[in-house]
Scaffold this motif. Sequence first.
Motif, PDB file in Angstrom:
ATOM      1  N   CYS A   1      38.753  -9.935  24.995  1.00 25.36           N
ATOM      2  CA  CYS A   1      38.365  -8.711  24.288  1.00 25.36           C
ATOM      3  C   CYS A   1      37.549  -7.805  25.201  1.00 25.36           C
ATOM      4  CB  CYS A   1      37.565  -9.049  23.027  1.00 25.36           C
ATOM      5  SG  CYS A   1      35.947  -9.760  23.361  1.00 25.36           S
ATOM      6  N   SER A   2      37.358  -6.573  24.748  1.00 22.19           N
ATOM      7  CA  SER A   2      36.507  -5.636  25.483  1.00 22.19           C
ATOM      8  C   SER A   2      35.046  -5.921  25.135  1.00 22.19           C
ATOM      9  CB  SER A   2      36.871  -4.194  25.117  1.00 22.19           C
ATOM     10  OG  SER A   2      36.534  -3.946  23.767  1.00 22.19           O
ATOM     11  N   ARG A   3      34.159  -5.305  25.900  1.00 24.83           N
ATOM     12  CA  ARG A   3      32.740  -5.607  25.711  1.00 24.83           C
ATOM     13  C   ARG A   3      32.190  -5.235  24.330  1.00 24.83           C
ATOM     14  NH1 ARG A   3      28.091  -2.494  28.798  1.00 24.83           N
ATOM     15  NH2 ARG A   3      26.462  -2.953  27.329  1.00 24.83           N
TER      16      ARG A   3
ATOM     17  N   ILE B   1      42.555  -0.953  23.488  1.00 25.08           N
ATOM     18  CA  ILE B   1      41.465  -0.872  24.472  1.00 25.08           C
ATOM     19  C   ILE B   1      41.666   0.425  25.259  1.00 25.08           C
ATOM     20  CG2 ILE B   1      40.377  -1.953  26.494  1.00 25.08           C
ATOM     21  CD1 ILE B   1      41.434  -4.644  25.521  1.00 25.08           C
ATOM     22  N   SER B   2      40.600   1.232  25.389  1.00 24.01           N
ATOM     23  CA  SER B   2      40.782   2.555  25.992  1.00 24.01           C
ATOM     24  C   SER B   2      41.003   2.482  27.504  1.00 24.01           C
ATOM     25  CB  SER B   2      39.579   3.446  25.668  1.00 24.01           C
ATOM     26  OG  SER B   2      38.394   2.841  26.128  1.00 24.01           O
ATOM     27  N   GLY B   3      40.417   1.472  28.156  1.00 22.62           N
ATOM     28  CA  GLY B   3      40.599   1.363  29.605  1.00 22.62           C
ATOM     29  C   GLY B   3      39.477   2.004  30.388  1.00 22.62           C
TER      30      GLY B   3
ATOM     31  N   ILE C   1      36.401   2.298  32.956  1.00 26.30           N
ATOM     32  CA  ILE C   1      36.370   1.779  34.332  1.00 26.30           C
ATOM     33  C   ILE C   1      35.772   0.377  34.394  1.00 26.30           C
ATOM     34  CG2 ILE C   1      34.188   2.984  34.861  1.00 26.30           C
ATOM     35  CD1 ILE C   1      35.393   3.456  37.685  1.00 26.30           C
ATOM     36  N   GLN C   2      34.763   0.108  33.543  1.00 22.65           N
ATOM     37  CA  GLN C   2      34.134  -1.220  33.592  1.00 22.65           C
ATOM     38  C   GLN C   2      35.070  -2.294  33.048  1.00 22.65           C
ATOM     39  OE1 GLN C   2      32.729   1.330  31.791  1.00 22.65           O
ATOM     40  NE2 GLN C   2      30.782   1.849  32.765  1.00 22.65           N
ATOM     41  N   HIS C   3      35.936  -1.903  32.134  1.00 22.80           N
ATOM     42  CA  HIS C   3      36.903  -2.877  31.620  1.00 22.80           C
ATOM     43  C   HIS C   3      37.992  -3.135  32.661  1.00 22.80           C
ATOM     44  CE1 HIS C   3      38.981  -5.186  28.516  1.00 22.80           C
ATOM     45  NE2 HIS C   3      40.096  -4.705  29.045  1.00 22.80           N
ATOM     46  N   LEU C   4      38.510  -2.044  33.223  1.00 22.52           N
ATOM     47  CA  LEU C   4      39.569  -2.172  34.232  1.00 22.52           C
ATOM     48  C   LEU C   4      39.132  -3.060  35.386  1.00 22.52           C
ATOM     49  CD1 LEU C   4      40.892   1.496  34.493  1.00 22.52           C
ATOM     50  CD2 LEU C   4      41.898  -0.459  33.304  1.00 22.52           C
TER      51      LEU C   4
ATOM     52  N   ILE D   1      48.937  -1.153  24.916  1.00 25.72           N
ATOM     53  CA  ILE D   1      49.390  -0.666  23.616  1.00 25.72           C
ATOM     54  C   ILE D   1      48.228   0.101  23.009  1.00 25.72           C
ATOM     55  CG2 ILE D   1      50.202  -1.341  21.314  1.00 25.72           C
ATOM     56  CD1 ILE D   1      51.290  -3.938  22.782  1.00 25.72           C
ATOM     57  N   ASN D   2      48.417   1.399  22.846  1.00 24.25           N
ATOM     58  CA  ASN D   2      47.326   2.251  22.396  1.00 24.25           C
ATOM     59  C   ASN D   2      47.917   3.434  21.660  1.00 24.25           C
ATOM     60  OD1 ASN D   2      45.053   4.195  22.383  1.00 24.25           O
ATOM     61  ND2 ASN D   2      44.093   2.713  23.769  1.00 24.25           N
ATOM     62  N   LYS D   3      47.265   3.864  20.569  1.00 24.07           N
ATOM     63  CA  LYS D   3      47.876   4.964  19.813  1.00 24.07           C
ATOM     64  C   LYS D   3      47.597   6.324  20.435  1.00 24.07           C
ATOM     65  CE  LYS D   3      44.352   5.761  16.335  1.00 24.07           C
ATOM     66  NZ  LYS D   3      43.934   5.594  14.954  1.00 24.07           N
TER      67      LYS D   3
HETATM   68  C1  LIG Z   1      27.014  -0.785  32.651  1.00 19.43           C
HETATM   69  C2  LIG Z   1      28.223  -0.942  31.766  1.00 19.43           C
HETATM   70  C3  LIG Z   1      28.978  -2.094  31.854  1.00 19.43           C
HETATM   71  C4  LIG Z   1      30.122  -2.256  31.048  1.00 19.43           C
HETATM   72  N1  LIG Z   1      30.864  -3.393  31.170  1.00 19.43           N
HETATM   73  C5  LIG Z   1      32.002  -3.533  30.430  1.00 19.43           C
HETATM   74  C6  LIG Z   1      32.828  -4.682  30.547  1.00 19.43           C
HETATM   75  O1  LIG Z   1      32.533  -5.610  31.313  1.00 19.43           O
HETATM   76  N2  LIG Z   1      33.945  -4.774  29.795  1.00 19.43           N
HETATM   77  C7  LIG Z   1      34.313  -3.790  28.917  1.00 19.43           C
HETATM   78  O2  LIG Z   1      35.350  -3.939  28.250  1.00 19.43           O
HETATM   79  N3  LIG Z   1      33.536  -2.702  28.763  1.00 19.43           N
HETATM   80  C8  LIG Z   1      32.403  -2.550  29.494  1.00 19.43           C
HETATM   81  N4  LIG Z   1      31.612  -1.445  29.307  1.00 19.43           N
HETATM   82  C9  LIG Z   1      31.940  -0.529  28.194  1.00 19.43           C
HETATM   83  C10 LIG Z   1      33.022   0.446  28.536  1.00 19.43           C
HETATM   84  O3  LIG Z   1      32.433   1.587  29.156  1.00 19.43           O
HETATM   85  C11 LIG Z   1      33.759   0.908  27.257  1.00 19.43           C
HETATM   86  O4  LIG Z   1      32.806   1.454  26.377  1.00 19.43           O
HETATM   87  C12 LIG Z   1      34.492  -0.210  26.538  1.00 19.43           C
HETATM   88  O5  LIG Z   1      35.326  -0.918  27.440  1.00 19.43           O
HETATM   89  C13 LIG Z   1      35.353   0.374  25.434  1.00 19.43           C
HETATM   90  O6  LIG Z   1      35.881  -0.646  24.636  1.00 19.43           O
HETATM   91  P1  LIG Z   1      37.228  -0.400  23.820  1.00 19.43           P
HETATM   92  O7  LIG Z   1      38.262   0.070  24.747  1.00 19.43           O
HETATM   93  O8  LIG Z   1      37.478  -1.650  23.059  1.00 19.43           O
HETATM   94  O9  LIG Z   1      36.779   0.685  22.754  1.00 19.43           O
HETATM   95  P2  LIG Z   1      37.065   2.251  22.706  1.00 19.43           P
HETATM   96  O10 LIG Z   1      36.701   2.930  23.964  1.00 19.43           O
HETATM   97  O11 LIG Z   1      36.456   2.697  21.437  1.00 19.43           O
HETATM   98  O12 LIG Z   1      38.634   2.344  22.606  1.00 19.43           O
HETATM   99  C14 LIG Z   1      39.384   1.931  21.508  1.00 19.43           C
HETATM  100  C15 LIG Z   1      40.816   2.309  21.803  1.00 19.43           C
HETATM  101  O13 LIG Z   1      41.649   1.842  20.756  1.00 19.43           O
HETATM  102  C16 LIG Z   1      42.646   2.831  20.488  1.00 19.43           C
HETATM  103  N5  LIG Z   1      43.083   2.618  19.102  1.00 19.43           N
HETATM  104  C17 LIG Z   1      42.421   2.909  17.967  1.00 19.43           C
HETATM  105  N6  LIG Z   1      43.156   2.537  16.894  1.00 19.43           N
HETATM  106  C18 LIG Z   1      44.296   1.999  17.368  1.00 19.43           C
HETATM  107  C19 LIG Z   1      45.452   1.457  16.758  1.00 19.43           C
HETATM  108  N7  LIG Z   1      45.577   1.342  15.429  1.00 19.43           N
HETATM  109  N8  LIG Z   1      46.464   1.008  17.537  1.00 19.43           N
HETATM  110  C20 LIG Z   1      46.378   1.116  18.898  1.00 19.43           C
HETATM  111  N9  LIG Z   1      45.298   1.623  19.522  1.00 19.43           N
HETATM  112  C21 LIG Z   1      44.266   2.060  18.753  1.00 19.43           C
HETATM  113  C22 LIG Z   1      41.954   4.136  20.738  1.00 19.43           C
HETATM  114  O14 LIG Z   1      42.919   5.134  21.066  1.00 19.43           O
HETATM  115  C23 LIG Z   1      41.045   3.807  21.929  1.00 19.43           C
HETATM  116  O15 LIG Z   1      41.678   4.067  23.159  1.00 19.43           O
HETATM  117  C24 LIG Z   1      30.485  -1.242  30.113  1.00 19.43           C
HETATM  118  C25 LIG Z   1      29.699  -0.104  30.033  1.00 19.43           C
HETATM  119  C26 LIG Z   1      28.600   0.061  30.849  1.00 19.43           C
HETATM  120  C27 LIG Z   1      27.786   1.333  30.727  1.00 19.43           C
END
Ligand SMILES: Cc1cc2nc3c(=O)[nH]c(=O)nc-3n(C[C@H](O)[C@H](O)[C@H](O)COP(=O)(O)OP(=O)(O)OC[C@H]3O[C@@H](n4cnc5c(N)ncnc54)[C@H](O)[C@@H]3O)c2cc1C
Lengths: 316, 246
Positions: free
Chosen positions: A226-228, A259-261, A263-266, A278-280
Amino acid sequence: MQLVLVELINGKCKKTALEAVAFAAKMGETTALALGTASADTLQALGAYGIGKVLHINNEKLNQVYSKAYTKAIAAAATHVGADTVILSHNSTGRMVAPRVAVRMEAALFAGVNELPGNDTIRKAVFSGKAFADLQMSTGKKVISLNPNSYKAVAGTGTASVESFSVDFADSDFDYAITGVEDEAGGHVPLPEAEIVVSGGRGLKGPEHWGIVEDLAKALGAATACSRPVADIGWRPHHEHVGQTGITIKPTLYIAVGISGAIQHLAGVNQSKVIVVINKDPEAPFFKAADYGIVGDAFEVLPRITEAVKKLHAGA
Amino acid sequence: MKLLVCISKVPDTTAKVAFTDGNTRYNENGVQFIINPYDEWYALVRALELKETLGGSVTVINVGKADNEQIIRKALALGADDAVRIDMDPADAWQVASQIAQYAKGGGFDIIFTGKETIDYNGGIVGGMLAELLDLPYVALAAKLDVDGTQLNIAQEMEGVKQLIKVSMPCVVSAQKGMAEARIPNMRGILASKSKPVQVIPASGDAAKSPVKVFVMPAEKQGCKMISAENPEELVQLLHNEAKVI
Ligand SMILES: Cc1cc2nc3c(=O)[nH]c(=O)nc-3n(C[C@H](O)[C@H](O)[C@H](O)COP(=O)(O)OP(=O)(O)OC[C@H]3O[C@@H](n4cnc5c(N)ncnc54)[C@H](O)[C@@H]3O)c2cc1C
C-alpha cells in the motif's frame, strides 16, 4: 575463495539464500555456510547452484538470527576456507549481520547490491531507486549483500559435499533473547521477496474495499502492499507501506491501484520490471512511470482483471 | 538515561536527483536538505519520549561539514539537549561509523540510535558497524521500543514476521516506522535551539573502503501502453503474452 551464507527456514534454504548462492557462484569459486537445522539432502542440492562444498553448523540455536553468533560463525568459516569475500542477502539478516562481519574481518562492505556491471564494479540502487551508484570493488577483503529479487537462482545439476563445522560459541554471542515471533505474512511470500505485488492507495477509499485487491493478489499468487497514507490512517498494516520511507521492493510485476504516483512512492517501486497503473485520473503522475495503464474505476476494472487471471490460470 | 542519536543529512524527498562532475557527485544545486526521516521521525522522537518519561539526556551526532549545522539545529529545536558534529565529509558508511564509535566509546550511552537506513545511500550499515566497533548488542529494524528496567523490549519488523527481542543496555538500535510519530518543532524549541551547545570535533582519519565511482541514472520507461477500461481483460493477455510476467 568466497563464502556465501545460506539462510534456512524450517530446514529449507530461503529464496533469498538461493539468490545469494547463485550470484556468488557466478562471481567465482564459492563455499557455502549453512547455519541451523537442515537435512543433508537440502544442502547437497546447493550443488545445482554451483556450490562444491557446504560447511554446516547444525546447531538449532542458529535457526534464529543472533547477529554476534552469526558474525563469529561467518568469520571463522571464512578463515577456515581462506575466503576473502563474503556474500549474503541484503534482507533483515544481512542488515543485522553484514556490517558486523565487515568490521570484524576488516573488510569493505557493499550493502544492497543489485548487480555487477563489470569485473571490478558493483552497482547498487541509491536515492531509494531514483538512481544507481557504481562502486569500485576493492581487491582486498569484502562483504557483499545482495538485494532480494536482484538475481534469479536457476538450478542446474550437481551435488555439493557437506562438511560439518563447529564454532565455540560463548553465551555472550547470544546477546539478546528472542521472546516471540509473530507471522504477519499469513503463509504468503513476504513482500520484499514477492515476484508479483498488488498495491492499493487512497483511491480505494477505505479498508473495507481491500477485498478486490486481495482477490487479485490471490489469483496472481502475489503479495499486497500500500501507499504511505493508507498505512498511516491504519487501513493497512505498516509493513505493507512501500516507498522512500517504507520498504523498497523489486518485483517483476507491480500493479498499483488508486495510487497517484508521488515521487516518494515511486522511489520505492520503480525498480520493478513491469509496472501496471490503474487510476481513474488520466493525469495521475504514476502513468509516466508505468508500462501498462488503465484509466478507469478500480471498483469496476479490478474484479474483471481478477476473473481474467483466474481464467488464464485455469487454461481457458 | 543517556541517549545518543545518529543523524544524517539527506536531500528532501522531492529533490531532483541529478549529478555533476562527470556524474561523480550529487548535484546539490537548489536542493533542500533534511534530517534523514528514519533518524528524525522514529529514532530521535522515540529518544525524546524516553527522556520525557524517564529523565536523562539526548545527544545528537552528525558526521559532516559546517553546512550541516542547519539540520543539527532542527534536531535541537525538536528537543535534543546538545549536539556533536565530527568535522568531515564522509565518503562511505564505514567512515561515519568509525568516527561515531570513537566519540561514543566510553561515553556511557545507554542506547545509541540510528535510522533503519538513509534515504540517499540506502545502506543500513552504520548501526551494525557501531555495535561491532563498540562490542554492543545490535537490534536492527526496530518498530517498537520500550524500557523495562535495565533492559529493552523491542519489536523488529522483518520480512513477513514481527520478532520480539529482549536486550540489555547499553546497545545499538536501528529505528523504522512504528516506533514513534513525527513531531514538528514549536516556537519555544526553535528559540531554545539557538543557545544549545554544538561541539565540533576534528575528524581523525579512517579511509573510506567503498566510495562511489560514478552515478548512473536508470533507463527511461519506453512509454505507457494504455488499455481501455472497457476491456481490462486485454491487460491480462498483454502481461501473459507480451511482458511474460504472469
Ligand atoms: C517526506 C515524505 C516521505 C514520503 N514517503 C512516502 C512513501 O514512502 N510511500 C508513499 O506511498 N508515500 C510517501 N509519501 C507521501 C506521498 O507524497 C503521497 O502523499 C502518497 O504516496 C499518496 O498516496 P496515494 O497515492 O495512495 O493517495 P492520493 O495521492 O490521494 O492518490 C489517490 C489516487 O487514487 C485515484 N483514485 C481515486 N478513486 C479511484 C478509483 N475509484 N479508481 C481508481 N483510482 C482512483 C486518484 O485519482 C488518485 O490518483 C511521502 C511524503 C513525504 C513528504
